[in-house]
Scaffold this motif. Structure first.
Motif, mmCIF file in Angstrom:
data_model
loop_
_atom_site.group_PDB
_atom_site.id
_atom_site.type_symbol
_atom_site.label_atom_id
_atom_site.label_comp_id
_atom_site.label_asym_id
_atom_site.label_seq_id
_atom_site.Cartn_x
_atom_site.Cartn_y
_atom_site.Cartn_z
ATOM 1 N N LEU A 135 0.814 -1.229 0.000
ATOM 2 C CA LEU A 135 0.000 0.000 0.000
ATOM 3 C C LEU A 135 0.842 1.270 0.000
ATOM 4 C CD1 LEU A 135 -2.838 -0.876 2.541
ATOM 5 C CD2 LEU A 135 -2.991 -0.765 0.063
ATOM 6 N N GLY A 151 0.203 7.947 7.161
ATOM 7 C CA GLY A 151 -1.052 7.640 6.491
ATOM 8 C C GLY A 151 -1.131 6.190 6.077
ATOM 9 N N ASP A 154 -1.701 4.011 8.946
ATOM 10 C CA ASP A 154 -3.091 4.148 9.330
ATOM 11 C C ASP A 154 -3.989 3.310 8.438
ATOM 12 O OD1 ASP A 154 -4.778 5.236 11.104
ATOM 13 O OD2 ASP A 154 -5.243 6.992 9.891
ATOM 14 N N LEU A 155 -3.694 3.412 7.168
ATOM 15 C CA LEU A 155 -4.489 2.666 6.183
ATOM 16 C C LEU A 155 -4.378 1.168 6.447
ATOM 17 C CD1 LEU A 155 -6.214 3.572 3.832
ATOM 18 C CD2 LEU A 155 -4.290 3.193 2.317
ATOM 19 N N ILE A 158 -6.526 0.348 9.245
ATOM 20 C CA ILE A 158 -7.931 0.328 8.811
ATOM 21 C C ILE A 158 -8.244 -0.988 8.119
ATOM 22 C CG2 ILE A 158 -9.543 1.361 7.183
ATOM 23 C CD1 ILE A 158 -8.242 4.061 7.787
ATOM 24 N N THR A 159 -7.336 -1.363 7.243
ATOM 25 C CA THR A 159 -7.541 -2.599 6.490
ATOM 26 C C THR A 159 -7.605 -3.788 7.435
ATOM 27 O OG1 THR A 159 -6.079 -1.556 4.901
ATOM 28 C CG2 THR A 159 -6.780 -3.795 4.435
ATOM 29 N N LYS A 161 -8.356 -3.801 10.503
ATOM 30 C CA LYS A 161 -9.590 -3.739 11.287
ATOM 31 C C LYS A 161 -10.746 -4.295 10.469
ATOM 32 C CE LYS A 161 -12.518 -0.443 13.650
ATOM 33 N NZ LYS A 161 -13.195 0.694 13.068
ATOM 34 N N LYS A 162 -10.684 -3.964 9.209
ATOM 35 C CA LYS A 162 -11.772 -4.393 8.339
ATOM 36 C C LYS A 162 -11.709 -5.892 8.033
ATOM 37 C CE LYS A 162 -14.869 -3.986 5.009
ATOM 38 N NZ LYS A 162 -16.226 -3.641 5.296
ATOM 39 N N GLU A 183 -17.620 -8.371 1.136
ATOM 40 C CA GLU A 183 -17.559 -7.162 0.319
ATOM 41 C C GLU A 183 -16.658 -7.426 -0.869
ATOM 42 O OE1 GLU A 183 -18.176 -4.614 -1.504
ATOM 43 O OE2 GLU A 183 -18.864 -3.582 0.316
ATOM 44 N N LEU A 185 -15.743 -5.833 -3.217
ATOM 45 C CA LEU A 185 -14.811 -4.793 -3.648
ATOM 46 C C LEU A 185 -13.424 -5.016 -3.071
ATOM 47 C CD1 LEU A 185 -16.933 -1.558 -3.295
ATOM 48 C CD2 LEU A 185 -16.362 -2.782 -5.372
ATOM 49 N N LEU A 186 -13.352 -5.783 -2.002
ATOM 50 C CA LEU A 186 -12.063 -5.963 -1.345
ATOM 51 C C LEU A 186 -11.197 -7.017 -2.016
ATOM 52 C CD1 LEU A 186 -13.108 -5.699 2.371
ATOM 53 C CD2 LEU A 186 -11.673 -4.130 1.093
ATOM 54 N N ALA A 189 -7.844 -5.791 -2.748
ATOM 55 C CA ALA A 189 -7.657 -4.797 -1.700
ATOM 56 C C ALA A 189 -6.282 -4.164 -1.731
ATOM 57 C CB ALA A 189 -7.897 -5.438 -0.339
ATOM 58 N N PHE A 190 -5.294 -4.904 -2.158
ATOM 59 C CA PHE A 190 -3.937 -4.368 -2.031
ATOM 60 C C PHE A 190 -3.296 -4.035 -3.364
ATOM 61 C CE2 PHE A 190 -4.877 -7.160 1.524
ATOM 62 C CZ PHE A 190 -4.831 -6.241 2.559
#
Lengths: 261, 1280
Positions: A135, A151, A154-155, A158-159, A161-162, A183, A185-186, A189-190
């Motif tokens: 990422l 950032g 953080d991302l 977030i990922t 966590k998701k 989901e 869309l994931l 994801a990377f």
């Protein structure tokens, strides 16, 4: 030459037949097409050796030009995913098998494939570091930020966590699968590792003016020319730089990779 | 001088002519300049001053003869100068009040003489001589707009023909004047340029902004802002070109909350009120009627205190701007405005450097400053601190980029300042957005960017009460903005993890600028991002604020475009989001205007039939479903319905209606039922066989679907064929079954509605009878919301057409709740209730109950309802009531005795009238009416004796009548007349009481009326005023408040046009008011002020006796009149009824009523009438009627008889029934009016019975003096 082509053709057909049986998503014609394409891509490798195939550079070219991938690392990983036997070449078989998932894979297959791509070290987990690695270019660096990586970190959090359902700070295949099923869309994801949905079909021709559309939109079966509903990728051939003339017996044009309509 | 005067001076009227110079700084300085010029002229240029003007300058002066000194001949009031021209005319001549001057020297003198009045004189002179140069030098020197005004041109003109010397002087004069002109112009230019000049763009922005304040609810600042013209010229003006010349940009009608609509002209010079421009073309309405304000806001502030008060809360932003940043901000905004009007924040952040560069470029030309106020405003967003915060943030970011050294700090602080607001907001939700608090807080945070770090930290601490979601969402939005597609997708996905149905999250997304990003993403190529974004938008657009924000940001347009995408996920998501967003009118319009309807209809095209679907087909179905959902939302606008139809939506909907999927059916049926309000759809639903499917779906177990189906049937079943179809498809049973779903009120309302409409067909009623629907319906009469009740009662009313059902209703105890409902206020409900009660009342036993419950009185009181429909159906209902009431009495025997002795209330007498009239019309077999004026008179008689006498008289006359009048009826008539006489007496006593009460109430209300009339501009009394009024009217404060509320509502309801001022409403009220409603103006009370019986009338009736006269008989060639005859009771009681209320009052009431109902009937039956009149050739012709009636208006007696054939039970009881003749003396004109009013009632009743087999007659009266009576034959419903 003519004999060779004839032989070649025979060979290709046989190969196509066997491969189409092994691979779920292509029928014989499509397989044959793809083999020709493969051969075409190999191009002037006149000293074509058995077992040899597309090397990393060529393959990356294809990914880049045809499927719009840009991330070096991901492309590398895609090559790895195609190259099952790790011999740094994508053989015909690997080509067909890879494309079968790449273009037409079911969600399951794609999840597996993507996970393989993202699992950089192949340990069966996507770790925090791997995520960070993948990422790290995904955010536009703002000169205002003190820590440019903040950032990204953080991302990653977030990922995690998701997607990290078992809370072990890394993504197992199960985590990944569950997250993607929840989901879709994931799936990527990377980073983009699948063909763009914008290019919906690859039109191939076997000559004889019988066009075959190789489409990778979900659930769409190869259609004939009459079926105008198939959207094609007009750019594809251009991007590939392909316009292969396959010699037919007698030196006649056997066919041409069709690009566009 | 000329140019300056025409261009620079500000005239009250722009056209040349009689305008006045306004008192403005510009004009004042102009005048002073001119004054100075004139004053010094004779001393500086003595020669030129002697030049004689071509024409004298004339004006009305305030100077008097005494002001003049030597050098003048003063004779009385007139003054002549010694100085004369070569022909001997004096150069100055004063004949008060006008003065004429021929030369500059005189002008100078006057100016000197006038001393302190000089300015006034110059002004008067200039006003009288709009182009003085033309007068001085001749018309060829007139200042013509646009003409070359160079001195050379003038010089050439001078040379034409004049003598040498004069020419020289003239030239000099011209040059001098030109100099003055230039000087004036340049001076006034300075002044003008100091003022803010408005431009179309600025005005437009202001208007847009003001429009955004016209929201609903408490916070709204304005009611509406409208242009008078929708057409916008390419230059941005909306005024007609010939007004644009005067610099006028547009005309607005702005309605503030607290005052009358303001008609505003926006011109380049400023904004001002005009004479009320509604439509173009009214010449004088363009004139200015107020001061000129520099912009709309200032004007509104001064005109509307409410606006001023509320808008001040917004003003902080303007003040808060730091001078140093001012230009920058404006320019920044400008750039955004031009480039990307909607979403620029993240764009700006991404391309900060580019932006900064742009700013610099933009800065150079400058001169955009005048746009400043409005744009700033615009950026404040929709009066919400969130948006302001956002905006501020973006501004700050831009600023921070420019000052590199403070970059980071400021970025942070900007964030803080943003976050601080919603925190407060969430802790104090009730605070008005954009309120004062926000302002304070905000201006602090804006100055913060110059402050140091500690403070910002302190700030963070103070904001700990923010919901944690807020921070997280803010972070995610940051990544959305700053990420590539991978990061974006991750951010989108994890944003979806928030509870997007929760308002805090929805608003948080908006407040951190997430909406803009999400909508921007829709414009990208990345399908995944689009999908993710749509998924979020779909969720959050359930919030109405978000919906509006999305529409404002132009999201709908993008989504409509996405509908074309080949990707089905995208399609259905976009459609679903549109479905959510298009919940308000503007959004629906946007969808339509961008071709959304057509695309949505295309989405419907899929093959949903097969039960087992492939994955791909399922997607298609999903797409179609969402398309239908979106259409459902859109179909709430009439024009969208039309658009759907035009796009070919109906067959597609019909196909989808066959879908087995419930979730597909709901939106489809929803759309259909929404559209079924259009006739074209109803026909289509019928012809495309959708009824069958609808009925089929009634049987499913999804309540929502059932509800929509029932509702669709409800709307469609107005059509008879549809009703039949419903029956044939066996849709009635499921409807009845659905009645058991008493908990689901919406479903119940729809179901009962469908049952109601279906039972208009008698076959259906029979079916319902089989299904025992009525029993259930009666059970629903209590404890239901009004919308259910309306339908239930409607259904009962239809059902009660069948005798068996009437009994059922009674047995189930339905009468009482029905009668109870008569006291309601819902007009639709009242119409139905009265109908139902009327239908029930045809049954004798029912009638007894109704009577006991005082239902008849209630019905009668409904005759005074404002709504003509209610009146009509009340009248209709009263008819059988009376009939049966009388029956009851008769059955018990002793008619006369019972009447005399008892219980029968006076109200009945009154009702009898209406009843009888109507009854006659509703009587199926009756085709003739005997309508006898005599009966009127009879009733007024106090004594039975007199009655007898008069009837004897009548009998005498009748002997001479044509033989086709049956003589049998006489005796029965006789008796009834007697009855009537008695009843009448009683009735009068009682009515006096009631009327007295009413009168007392009206007297009490008089001060209130007076107040209302006095304060008609703003009929909202303050509390103090109310208390005072309460004291003066001897009412309680609550009563006063209620009275005013009612009065205002009455005004609004009666005078239906919107946008009227109260004053106008009050003015128009009396004209519009219908029925028995109270008049408003104070004086009009007097019409109904007499108490007790009309003495005049008494007198008349007494006098009439002596000379009974029979005037005329209208007869019908009556092949049909096999006649059991007409009961005299009809006529008698008819007239009797009118005795009770004071005649004048009554007649005026009925008159009004009549006129209204007449209009009503005539419109409805216009075509029919014409046809029928021809058809009923057997009836007396119109001419005959006219002849017949004209005497009546001249107070002579009139008598006309319709022969009627009746077959009702009442008349059959008259054993000696036959033709009866009565005579009457209609001396009093009011009687005539009454009769005609009564006939109008009849009409009305007929108008309601639109079809049937019987015939009836109606008389139509056209004016207060009967000028025309028309006899019309109308088919009647077969009632029995």
């Amino acid at each position: 030459m003519a004999e060779m082509s004839a032989m070649n053709r025979k060979l290709i057909q046989n190969l196509a037949e066997t491969l189409s049986k092994q691979v779920k998503h292509f029928n014989k014609t499509e397989a044959e097409c793809l083999i020709r394409l493969f051969n075409g891509l190999l191009g002037d490798q006149s000293d074509r050796r058995v077992g040899n195939g597309l090397d990393r550079g060529k393959f990356r070219n294809i990914l880049h030009n045809t499927f719009g991938m840009t991330d070096d690392m991901i492309m590398d990983r895609v090559f790895r995913a195609f190259d099952k036997d790790n011999d740094s070449y994508v053989s015909v078989k690997e080509w067909i098998e890879g494309l079968s998932i790449f273009l037409r894979g079911t969600l399951d297959e794609k999840i597996k494939y993507c996970f393989d791509v993202y699992d950089l070290n192949g340990d069966g987990y996507i770790s925090r570091e791997e995520m960070f690695h993948m990422l790290k270019n995904s955010l536009i660096r703002q000169p205002t930020e003190e820590d440019p990586d903040e950032g990204i970190k953080d991302l990653v959090e977030i990922t995690l966590k998701k997607m990290d359902h078992d809370h072990d700070s890394r993504l197992s295949y199960a985590d990944f699968e569950k997250a993607v099923r929840d989901e879709n869309l994931l799936l990527e994801a990377f980073g983009t590792c699948l063909p763009d949905a914008k290019n919906l079909a690859l039109e191939l021709s076997l000559g004889h003016d019988a066009h075959v559309f190789l489409s990778w939109t979900r659930g769409r079966s190869p259609a004939n020319e009459e079926d105008h509903k198939v959207e094609l990728s007009r750019q594809l051939g251009e991007k590939l730089g392909l316009c292969i003339l396959v010699s037919a017996p007698g030196g006649a044009k056997l066919g041409k990779l069709w690009v566009g309509r | 001088m000329g140019v300056a005067l025409t261009r620079a001076a500000q005239w009250t009227t722009a056209s040349s002519g009689t305008g006045k110079l306004e008192i403005t700084p510009v004009n004042e300085s102009l005048l002073k300049e001119i004054l100075e010029f004139v004053e010094q002229f004779s001393s500086r240029h003595p020669q030129e001053a002697k030049h004689v003007f071509k024409e004298p300058l004339q004006w009305t002066t305030s100077l008097e003869a005494s002001d003049f000194k030597t050098e003048y001949d003063i004779s009385g009031p007139t003054v002549k100068s010694h100085e004369t021209d070569k022909d001997g005319h004096p150069m100055l001549q004063l004949t008060p009040p006008s003065i004429s001057v021929h030369s500059f020297s005189q002008l100078s003198k006057i100016v000197q003489l006038a001393t302190d009045k000089r300015l006034k004189e110059v002004r008067a002179c200039l006003e009288a001589n709009r182009d003085p140069v033309a007068k001085m030098l001749g018309p060829s020197f007139a200042t013509v707009e646009g003409e070359d005004s160079s001195v050379l041109r003038l010089l050439e003109k001078v040379k034409e023909g004049d003598q040498a010397k004069e020419t020289e002087i003239k030239v000099k004069l011209i040059i001098l004047l030109q100099q003055l002109d230039t000087q004036l112009l340049s001076n006034s230019l300075k002044l003008i340029s100091q003022e803010v000049r408005l431009s179309p763009a600025a005005v437009k922005n202001d208007v847009e902004l003001l429009k955004s304040f016209c929201s609903e609810g408490e916070k709204r600042v304005l009611t509406s802002v409208q242009y008078t013209s929708d057409y916008e010229f390419t230059n941005g003006c909306r005024t007609p070109p010939w007004r644009q010349v005067h610099g006028e940009i547009c005309y607005l009608v702005i309605k503030p909350c607290d005052t009358q609509p303001l008609h505003i002209t926006c011109s380049t010079a400023g904004v001002f009120l005009n004479g009320g421009i509604r439509q173009e073309g009214e010449e004088n309405s363009y004139d200015r009627t107020s001061d000129v304000y520099k912009d709309l806001v200032t004007l509104l502030k001064s005109k509307s205190p409410h606006f001023a008060e509320n808008i001040n809360k917004q003003d902080f932003a303007v003040q808060e701007e730091l001078p140093t940043q001012k230009v920058q901000h404006v320019e920044l905004v400008d750039a955004e405005e031009q480039g990307q009007p909607q979403r620029s924040y993240e764009h700006q952040e991404k391309n900060v450097h580019e932006k900064a560069r742009q700013q610099l470029v933009q800065n150079k030309p400058g001169g955009k400053k005048k746009l400043e106020p409005s744009l700033k405003w615009k950026n404040l967003g929709l009066a919400s601190p969130y948006d302001e915060a956002d905006d501020k943030k973006s501004k700050k970011n831009a600023v921070s980029e420019r000052f590199a050294e403070t970059q980071e700090k400021m970025q942070k602080k900007a964030d803080f300042s943003v976050s601080s607001l919603p925190g407060r907001q969430s802790s104090d939700k009730t605070k008005t957005p954009g309120g004062v608090g926000g302002a304070d807080d905000f201006s602090e945070s804006s100055s913060e960017s110059e402050e140091d770090e500690e403070q910002s930290e302190r700030r963070t601490e103070s904001n700990t009460d923010l919901p944690s979601e807020y921070w997280q969402i803010q972070k995610l939005v940051k990544y959305l903005k700053g990420g590539n597609q991978t990061a974006t997708v991750i951010a989108l996905c994890s944003m979806r993890d928030f509870n997007l149905a929760q308002e805090t999250c929805q608003l948080a997304i908006r407040d951190v600028g997430g909406l803009e990003v999400l909508i921007n993403l829709l414009d990208t190529e990345e399908i995944k991002c689009k999908i993710g974004s749509l998924k979020i938008l779909k969720e959050i657009s359930r919030n109405s604020q978000i919906r509006r924000a999305i529409a404002d940001l132009g999201g709908l347009q993008t989504m409509v475009k996405i509908l074309d995408s080949p990707d089905k996920d995208l399609k259905y998501l976009a459609a679903e989001t549109i479905a959510n967003v298009a919940k308000f009118r503007r959004a629906r319009r946007t969808v339509r205007q961008h071709g959304g309807i057509k695309r949505l209809v295309e989405l419907l095209d899929c093959v949903p039939d097969s039960a087992a679907l492939t994955e791909e087909q399922e997607k298609d179905v999903e797409v179609a479903r969402c398309g239908a959902l979106a259409l459902w939302s859109c179909s709430k606008s009439t024009r969208n319905k039309e658009a759907i139809r035009k796009a070919g939506g109906i067959p597609l909907l019909a196909r989808l209606l066959k879908s087995p999927h419930e979730n597909m059916l709901i939106p489809v049926v929803g759309t259909l039922q929404e559209c079924a309000s259009e006739r074209s759809y109803r026909i289509a639903i019928q012809t495309e066989g959708m009824i069958e499917d609808l009925v089929k779906n009634l049987n499913c177990d999804n309540h929502e679907l059932q509800m929509h189906c029932a509702s669709a049937i409800f709307k469609c079943a107005e059509d008879k064929r549809t009703r039949d179809l419903v029956r044939q498809c066996e849709g009635l049973q499921p409807l009845v079954t659905l009645l058991s779903q008493a908990d689901n009120k919406q479903l119940l309302a729809a179901t009962t509605g469908a049952i109601w409409k279906c039972s208009i067909s008698m076959e259906n009623v029979a079916k319902f009878q089989d299904y025992k629907a009525l029993e259930t319906l009666v059970g629903l009469l209590t404890d239901q919301p009004e919308e259910v009740l309306v339908n239930v009662v409607g259904a009962l009313g239809e059902g009660a057409q069948k005798p068996a059902n009437r009994a059922t209703i009674r047995k189930c105890g339905g009468i009482q709740p029905l009668v109870n409902l008569l006291t309601g206020t819902n007009q639709a409900l009242l119409v139905n209730v009265t109908k139902a009660v009327g239908a029930c009342a045809t049954e004798l036993e029912n009638m007894t109950i109704i009577d006991r419950l005082d239902g008849v009185r209630l019905l009668w009181s409904l005759l005074k309802n404002q709504n003509p429909d209610v009146q009509a159906s009340a009248a209709w209902a009263i008819c059988p009531c009376i009939e049966n009431a009388k029956e009851t009495r008769r059955d018990t025997g002793a008619a006369a005795a019972s009447i005399r002795s008892q219980v029968q209330h006076f109200r009945e007498d009154r009702q009898t009238f209406t009843h009888q009239i109507i009854r006659r019309n509703t009587e199926p077999k009756m085709n003739t009416i005997v309508f006898n004026k005599l009966s009127n008179q009879v009733i007024f008689d106090e004594k039975a004796k007199e009655v007898e006498r008069s009837s004897r008289n009548y009998l005498e006359v009748i002997d001479g009548q044509p033989p086709d009048l049956h003589p049998d009826l006489l005796s029965s008539d006789h008796q009834v007349i007697k009855d009537n006489g008695i009843r009448h007496r009683r009735g009068r006593q009682n009515s006096g009481k009631v009327r007295h009460k009413r009168q007392a109430l009206q007297d009490m209300a008089r001060p209130l009326k007076q107040w209302l009339y006095k304060h008609r501009d703003n009929p909202y009394p303050t509390k103090t005023e109310k208390i005072l009024l309460a004291l003066s009217s001897q009412m309680t404060l609550v009563q006063v408040s209620n009275w005013f509320a009612n009065a205002r509502r009455r005004l609004k309801n009666t005078v239906r046009q919107p946008d009227l001022s109260w004053a106008l409403r009050i003015k128009l009220y009396n004209k519009y008011v219908q029925g028995n409603a109270e008049r408003l103006s104070v004086s009009s009370d007097d019409t109904c002020s007499e108490d007790g019986d009309n003495p005049q009338r008494m007198q008349t009736s007494g006098g009439e006796f002596s000379k009974p006269m029979y005037q005329s008989v209208i007869k019908k060639e009556g092949a049909t009149m096999m006649g059991t005859g007409l009961r005299a009771a009809d006529a008698a009681s008819l007239a009797e009824d009118y005795v009770t209320p004071p005649p004048k009052y009554k007649s005026s009431l009925l008159h009004r009523y009549l006129n209204d109902s007449l209009r009503h009937v005539m419109v409805a039956n216009g075509v029919m009438d014409a046809r029928k009149r021809n058809h009923s050739g057997s009836f007396s012709s119109n001419e005959y009627d006219d002849d017949l009636l004209s005497p009546s208006s001249s107070e002579t007696e009139a008598n006309f008889v319709y022969r009627a054939e009746t077959m009702d039970h009442g008349s059959s009881k008259c054993d000696n029934g036959g033709v009866q003749k009565e005579k009457v003396r209609g001396k009093d004109e009011t009687y005539w009016k009454e009769i005609n009013a009564a006939m109008a009632l009849t009409n009305l009743a007929q108008g309601k019975d639109s079809s049937g087999s019987g015939t009836t007659s109606c008389i139509i009266q056209k004016s207060s003096h009967i000028s025309e009576v028309k006899t019309v034959k109308v088919p009647l419903v077969q009632k029995y």
